[in-house]
Design an enzyme around this catalytic site. Sequence first.
Site, mmCIF file in Angstrom:
data_model
loop_
_atom_site.group_PDB
_atom_site.id
_atom_site.type_symbol
_atom_site.label_atom_id
_atom_site.label_comp_id
_atom_site.label_asym_id
_atom_site.label_seq_id
_atom_site.Cartn_x
_atom_site.Cartn_y
_atom_site.Cartn_z
ATOM 1 N N HIS A 1 0.840 -1.189 0.000
ATOM 2 C CA HIS A 1 0.000 0.000 0.000
ATOM 3 C C HIS A 1 0.876 1.240 0.000
ATOM 4 O O HIS A 1 1.697 1.400 0.897
ATOM 5 C CB HIS A 1 -0.909 -0.022 1.237
ATOM 6 C CG HIS A 1 -2.076 0.895 1.105
ATOM 7 N ND1 HIS A 1 -1.937 2.249 1.167
ATOM 8 C CD2 HIS A 1 -3.382 0.655 0.883
ATOM 9 C CE1 HIS A 1 -3.136 2.805 0.994
ATOM 10 N NE2 HIS A 1 -4.029 1.854 0.818
ATOM 11 N N TYR B 1 -8.651 10.165 3.736
ATOM 12 C CA TYR B 1 -8.942 11.041 4.870
ATOM 13 C C TYR B 1 -9.900 12.120 4.371
ATOM 14 O O TYR B 1 -9.559 12.873 3.456
ATOM 15 C CB TYR B 1 -7.658 11.703 5.378
ATOM 16 C CG TYR B 1 -6.611 10.720 5.853
ATOM 17 C CD1 TYR B 1 -6.712 10.128 7.106
ATOM 18 C CD2 TYR B 1 -5.523 10.378 5.044
ATOM 19 C CE1 TYR B 1 -5.752 9.224 7.547
ATOM 20 C CE2 TYR B 1 -4.559 9.481 5.476
ATOM 21 C CZ TYR B 1 -4.676 8.916 6.727
ATOM 22 O OH TYR B 1 -3.731 8.011 7.169
ATOM 23 N N PRO C 1 -4.292 7.088 17.243
ATOM 24 C CA PRO C 1 -4.261 6.285 16.011
ATOM 25 C C PRO C 1 -4.221 7.111 14.727
ATOM 26 O O PRO C 1 -4.275 6.550 13.642
ATOM 27 C CB PRO C 1 -5.563 5.483 16.097
ATOM 28 C CG PRO C 1 -6.463 6.315 16.934
ATOM 29 C CD PRO C 1 -5.597 7.063 17.899
ATOM 30 N N LYS D 1 0.543 4.550 14.009
ATOM 31 C CA LYS D 1 1.924 4.321 14.444
ATOM 32 C C LYS D 1 2.058 3.309 15.581
ATOM 33 O O LYS D 1 3.169 2.864 15.878
ATOM 34 C CB LYS D 1 2.538 5.642 14.944
ATOM 35 C CG LYS D 1 2.797 6.662 13.860
ATOM 36 C CD LYS D 1 4.106 6.393 13.196
ATOM 37 C CE LYS D 1 4.447 7.445 12.171
ATOM 38 N NZ LYS D 1 4.910 6.848 10.921
ATOM 39 N N TYR E 1 5.166 9.573 7.640
ATOM 40 C CA TYR E 1 3.974 8.727 7.586
ATOM 41 C C TYR E 1 4.359 7.241 7.617
ATOM 42 O O TYR E 1 3.714 6.444 8.277
ATOM 43 C CB TYR E 1 3.216 9.064 6.310
ATOM 44 C CG TYR E 1 1.842 8.473 6.155
ATOM 45 C CD1 TYR E 1 0.863 8.662 7.120
ATOM 46 C CD2 TYR E 1 1.496 7.762 5.006
ATOM 47 C CE1 TYR E 1 -0.407 8.143 6.953
ATOM 48 C CE2 TYR E 1 0.227 7.254 4.823
ATOM 49 C CZ TYR E 1 -0.722 7.439 5.802
ATOM 50 O OH TYR E 1 -1.983 6.936 5.630
#
Length: 390
Positions: A74, A200, A292, A296, A387
């Site tokens: 991904h 998002y 969350p 991580k 990220y």
Amino acid sequence: MTDRATVLIVGAGPAGLVLGNLLRDKGIDTLILERGSRAQVQARARAGFLGANSARVLTEHGLGAGLARDGQFHDTCAFRSEDGQFELKYSALGRGEAHTVYPQQNLVTDLIAEYLDRGGRLRFDVTVTDVDPGTGTVGFRHQGGTGTAQGQFLVGCDGSNGATRTAMPAALVTRYARDHGVAWLALLAEAPPSMPAVTYAIHDNGFAGHMARSAEVTRYYLQVPPDEDPEAWPDERIWAELGVRMRTEAFGPLREGPVIDRRVVRLRSNVVDPMQHGRMFLAGDAASLISPSAAKGANLALMQAEVLGLALTDALTRDDERALHAYSRTCLPRIWRAQEFSHWMITLLHGPDAGDPDRDFERAVRRARLHSLRDSRAHQDFFAENYVGI
Ligand code: APR
């Protein structure tokens, strides 16, 4: 009678199981005490996004077979807002790293099987109630009775509400904590993913998120008030609100299915410094809970498990305790980098409260931040590096 082990580990989540496997690989005697049953631990659906370092840790230590077989590559995420949608292909940005999506249930199932194969001892349905970091001794409850266990070293991998963290002496540790004042309704839907990428969605009603888990199950998030009752959200209400915030009128419908898990998660972060005292070391959520927002938690847990596993191996097989003494110093800067990025994500994804007198200003700043991420290569590189990385 006291159970004895060279390394006694409390908790069979990702942190405790990776640590146990690393130590067993070097022939070190280990005992893990876990409160839940095997079935409960293996069914717990939580993390799923493993960064490049986590994939390396698992692969290098012979724990990556399931990940290699069933994990999904991904490397793209998308942001939706009133200004449309843009995608960031983060494998082409920053350090060029990507995620492997591998549900926690599968990871934990693999890790338990491998740990037992390596001759590790693991006792389920054992709740640790008392912890003495000085002697490495714990008291526990099991099937209506009580018992004690002692390790030459004791490792707390029992999560953020665990008994080991509580036993750290208040005068000797600093506890950093932050409640971000935001909560997510975390949902698992029995439905295939609606979009190819993690998405998002930024909306005046609140944040909404979409994250692939497998071909059959998809994770969604809806920002809700911190004290929300999950039962106030029947399936129809969830899909309707996801549709609004995900702007399905503009971007196409979601692939709906029954919601099989719904729970409210308050976005909280905390760090214990130092992460060690006496014979006891903390790893994973026990040492540091992370919100969350940037996925991580499991990645930090695996990072710490490896650092500690190698340090304990040095101490026990070569009589070299330098890495063990440096454990907190090695991990804390990485934990804080992750906390910083996670905090940055929180400010990007969540708008100001309805009652905030500076609401319009805050909304405008957030919009500018999103535009910067859309348009600035430097900002995108910063995003990508943080990220996926630790
Ligand atoms: N006695 C024995 N076991 C306990 C006790 C106790 N008193 N308290 C908690 N446990 C067990 C829990 O049942 C659980 O299986 O400790 C384990 C802790 O596991 P996690 O909460 O998964 O913590 P950790 O291994 O640090 O994993 C961290 O992985 O789950 C993801 O993203 C999530 O951030 C999290 C990360």
